[in-house]
Design a protein around this motif. Structure first.
Motif, PDB file in Angstrom:
ATOM      1  N   GLU A 107       0.872  -1.222  -0.226  1.00 47.83           N
ATOM      2  CA  GLU A 107      -0.081  -0.095  -0.084  1.00 47.83           C
ATOM      3  C   GLU A 107       0.668   1.322   0.030  1.00 47.83           C
ATOM      4  OE1 GLU A 107      -3.445   2.050  -0.265  1.00 47.83           O
ATOM      5  OE2 GLU A 107      -3.311  -0.046  -0.165  1.00 47.83           O
ATOM      6  N   ARG A 110       2.198   1.602  -3.490  1.00 48.07           N
ATOM      7  CA  ARG A 110       1.095   2.133  -4.369  1.00 48.07           C
ATOM      8  C   ARG A 110       0.789   3.851  -4.254  1.00 48.07           C
ATOM      9  NH1 ARG A 110      -1.330  -3.140  -4.070  1.00 48.07           N
ATOM     10  NH2 ARG A 110      -2.068  -2.454  -1.926  1.00 48.07           N
ATOM     11  N   ASN A 111       1.014   4.051  -2.895  1.00 43.29           N
ATOM     12  CA  ASN A 111       0.645   5.605  -2.670  1.00 43.29           C
ATOM     13  C   ASN A 111       1.991   6.433  -3.201  1.00 43.29           C
ATOM     14  OD1 ASN A 111      -1.850   5.075  -1.509  1.00 43.29           O
ATOM     15  ND2 ASN A 111      -0.869   4.944   0.646  1.00 43.29           N
ATOM     16  N   HIS A 113       3.491   5.668  -5.780  1.00 44.88           N
ATOM     17  CA  HIS A 113       3.654   5.809  -7.328  1.00 44.88           C
ATOM     18  C   HIS A 113       2.349   6.858  -7.520  1.00 44.88           C
ATOM     19  CE1 HIS A 113       6.719   3.066  -8.386  1.00 44.88           C
ATOM     20  NE2 HIS A 113       5.986   2.033  -7.597  1.00 44.88           N
ATOM     21  N   LYS A 114       1.386   6.750  -6.819  1.00 43.48           N
ATOM     22  CA  LYS A 114       0.237   7.818  -7.029  1.00 43.48           C
ATOM     23  C   LYS A 114       0.804   9.392  -7.349  1.00 43.48           C
ATOM     24  CE  LYS A 114      -3.393   5.144  -5.442  1.00 43.48           C
ATOM     25  NZ  LYS A 114      -4.520   4.995  -4.373  1.00 43.48           N
ATOM     26  N   ASP A 115       1.891   9.698  -6.190  1.00 46.22           N
ATOM     27  CA  ASP A 115       2.140  11.154  -6.151  1.00 46.22           C
ATOM     28  C   ASP A 115       2.796  11.684  -7.491  1.00 46.22           C
ATOM     29  OD1 ASP A 115       0.793  11.217  -4.018  1.00 46.22           O
ATOM     30  OD2 ASP A 115       2.359  10.923  -2.542  1.00 46.22           O
TER      31      ASP A 115
END
Length: 115
Positions: A107, A110-111, A113-115
């Protein structure tokens, strides 16, 4: 020369306990339990069996632990019949936290890579 007997016994216990829980234990609290690892002491007197369940609810974890503790006598007796050991090890069940830790790391990645 290295002694690998404790690892071989741990692997056999893992295989047999999975089979026992699937085929012999009829308690619905342990239906979704998966044995992930077994650690045996060097003298083969004690075995710690690590398990995981799919549910993240604390109540399901408590029910699974209670079901495993109740079935521990049956599991130990079946292990004694299936394994050719001088003395069947005392068993204890512990929740494997590595699955939740791995999910937390995934998690976090994934966070990032979102930014």
């Amino acid at each position: 020369m290295a002694n690998y007997r404790d690892r071989r016994v741990a692997h056999e216990i893992l295989r047999e306990v999975n089979d026992i829980l699937r085929k012999t234990v009829r308690d619905p609290r342990v239906q979704d339990v998966t044995i992930t690892d077994v650690r045996v002491t060097g003298d083969l007197q004690q075995a710690t069996i690590f398990y995981s369940i799919l549910s993240d609810l604390a109540s399901d974890k408590e029910k699974a632990q209670a079901g495993l503790e109740k079935a521990s006598g049956l599991v130990r007796r079946e292990l004694g019949q299936r394994l050719t050991l001088y003395k069947t090890p005392e068993i204890s069940f512990e929740l494997d936290s590595s699955v939740q830790y791995g999910n937390k790391i995934d998690e976090m990645i994934r966070n990032l890579h979102k930014d």
